[in-house]
Structure formats: C-alpha cells, structure tokens
Enzyme design. Structure first.
Site, PDB file in Angstrom:
ATOM      1  N   SER A 133       0.836  -1.196   0.000  1.00  0.00           N
ATOM      2  CA  SER A 133       0.000   0.000   0.000  1.00  0.00           C
ATOM      3  C   SER A 133       0.877   1.255   0.000  1.00  0.00           C
ATOM      4  O   SER A 133       1.635   1.468  -0.941  1.00  0.00           O
ATOM      5  CB  SER A 133      -0.970  -0.040   1.188  1.00  0.00           C
ATOM      6  OG  SER A 133      -1.991   0.913   1.050  1.00  0.00           O
ATOM      7  N   HIS A 168      -4.021  -1.872  -4.350  1.00  0.00           N
ATOM      8  CA  HIS A 168      -5.445  -2.231  -4.145  1.00  0.00           C
ATOM      9  C   HIS A 168      -6.263  -2.033  -5.420  1.00  0.00           C
ATOM     10  O   HIS A 168      -7.397  -1.559  -5.374  1.00  0.00           O
ATOM     11  CB  HIS A 168      -6.049  -1.391  -3.016  1.00  0.00           C
ATOM     12  CG  HIS A 168      -5.238  -1.349  -1.763  1.00  0.00           C
ATOM     13  ND1 HIS A 168      -4.909  -2.487  -1.054  1.00  0.00           N
ATOM     14  CD2 HIS A 168      -4.682  -0.305  -1.090  1.00  0.00           C
ATOM     15  CE1 HIS A 168      -4.189  -2.143  -0.004  1.00  0.00           C
ATOM     16  NE2 HIS A 168      -4.037  -0.836  -0.001  1.00  0.00           N
TER      17      HIS A 168
END
Length: 242
Positions: A133, A168
C-alpha cells in the site's frame, strides 16, 4: 546482501499486494525472503505510514519472529537513534519492509528525519526495499492514494522506481477508474497497478518477476492511450503454492 556476478549490488524493489498484515498463508512474505541470500537475513519493518501503530508492529514481529531472519522495527515517532546510528542501522539491513497507511505523511516524516536519503543509499548498496500500500507507493515517482481522503493522485515519491504505482487495484471501489483517469490525463506517469495478492519484483527499475497468491489476481501495466483513455495490460503472474 546478494551481489551479481560482476560484484555490484543489485538495486531491487518489491511491490506487495499483501503480506503478514492481510494474509494468513505467509506466501508473499516467504517469496520475498526467498530473494535474500545468506542465513538469517536482517528484516526491518518501517511503520511510519501508520504513525508507528503498536498493533501493526506486533503483528510484524509475530510473523517474522518465527521465520529464519532477524526482525527489527524502525520507529520515527519515538525515535531513539542519532543520525549516525540510524544510518548504520538502516544500511545493515538486508530487507526494509514498509507498512501501509498514509503515503503523503510517510514521505513528509521520512524527509524530516533524512530517512529518504538513507533509503536511497540502502537501495544503491543492495538492500531489498519493499512494502504494501503506502509502502509500495513511496518508492515510485508518483502514486494513487487516499492520503487526502478521497482517492486522488500524488505526484511525489522517492523516484527509485520509474513511473507510478496504484495499490489495491481490485480491492477498493473506484481505484481502477480513478488511477486510469490520472494516467490518461497525464497527472501521473505510466505505471504499475497491483491487485491484492500480487507481488512484483524489480531490478534496476525493470520488472523481473510477478507472482500471486490468488490465481485470479494480476499485475497491470497502465499507460496513456488515445484521447482521454488509458490502456491497461495484464501481466502473467506465477501462482504461489503453500
């Protein structure tokens, strides 16, 4: 740290769409450690993007404390090391593993403490840099982020990986469309979109391996296309097995 046949340290980065913080099988973390030679490599977790969250740190130590490595944690919100000791510590690591959270805040804190320069030096010396992330975003020239609330672009990063990163890609509503629009509009350069479950290894800025713990998950190369469109190309990923 591993070296190539010419004696120069490889400059390597890994983008992770999972790991100890999200997965129970440990496949991506085992894959990562498989790229570090020698017994008991030193693995440092850097949880800056989460504000050095204690639960995150404990989860890392639980996961890596049972592996054949020497885990450690670098805290900057409760910093204890002076400048020289901090440099010596980071440069002694075989792997630097950066956690998720707020990409913009991570970069700001690193720069205040000079960690951005130390990460670059470690990279040049052969430390394998990686993260999930925000910990994937930070290495690129720019990234797709929710650091400011709504999904948007961040034309900022360490620039060790050319182009941009979107984590993501399949895991959060709006990610795919928003990132494609940023690349198509030129506010982010062409880059890499990482679906959850995927790991991507780069050497000297070039992709050398893509893997996944989910057979349906992919790594994508996203580039500006004709007009206001972006073109995405799915790349084959080797499926990791337990």
């Amino acid at each position: 740290m591993s070296r190539d046949s010419g004696g120069a340290p490889p400059r390597r980065l890994a983008l992770l769409g999972g790991g100890f913080s999200t997965d129970d099988d440990g496949l991506l973390d085992d894959w990562l450690l498989g790229h570090v030679r020698g017994p008991r490599p030193k693995v440092c977790f850097v949880p800056t993007a989460s504000g050095d969250a204690s639960a995150y740190t404990e989860k890392f130590l639980d996961a890596f404390g049972t592996r054949e490595c020497e885990p450690s944690v670098l805290s900057l919100f409760r910093r204890e090391l002076g400048d020289e000791a901090l440099r010596a510590f980071l440069l002694s690591q075989d792997v630097v593993y950066v956690g998720g959270g707020n990409t913009a805040n991570l970069l700001a804190v690193w720069r205040v403490h000079g960690v951005d320069r130390l990460m670059r030096e470690a990279y040049e010396r052969g430390t394998l840099l990686c993260g999930i992330s925000a910990g994937a975003n930070c290495w690129a020239e720019g990234s797709h982020t929710d650091s400011f609330g709504p999904l948007t672009y961040l034309a900022d990063g360490l620039g060790l990986l050319p182009g941009s990163v979107c984590p993501h890609y399949d895991g959060e509503p709006g990610r795919r469309d928003s990132y494609r629009a940023a690349v198509a509009g030129g506010v982010l350069p062409a880059g890499w979109a990482v679906e959850d479950g995927v790991g991507a290894l780069f050497a000297d800025g070039r992709l050398v391996e893509a893997v996944t713990r989910r057979p349906e998950a992919r790594l994508y190369r996203v580039q500006a296309g004709a007009g206001d469109e972006a073109h995405e190309r799915a790349l084959d990923c080797r499926v990791l097995r337990a």
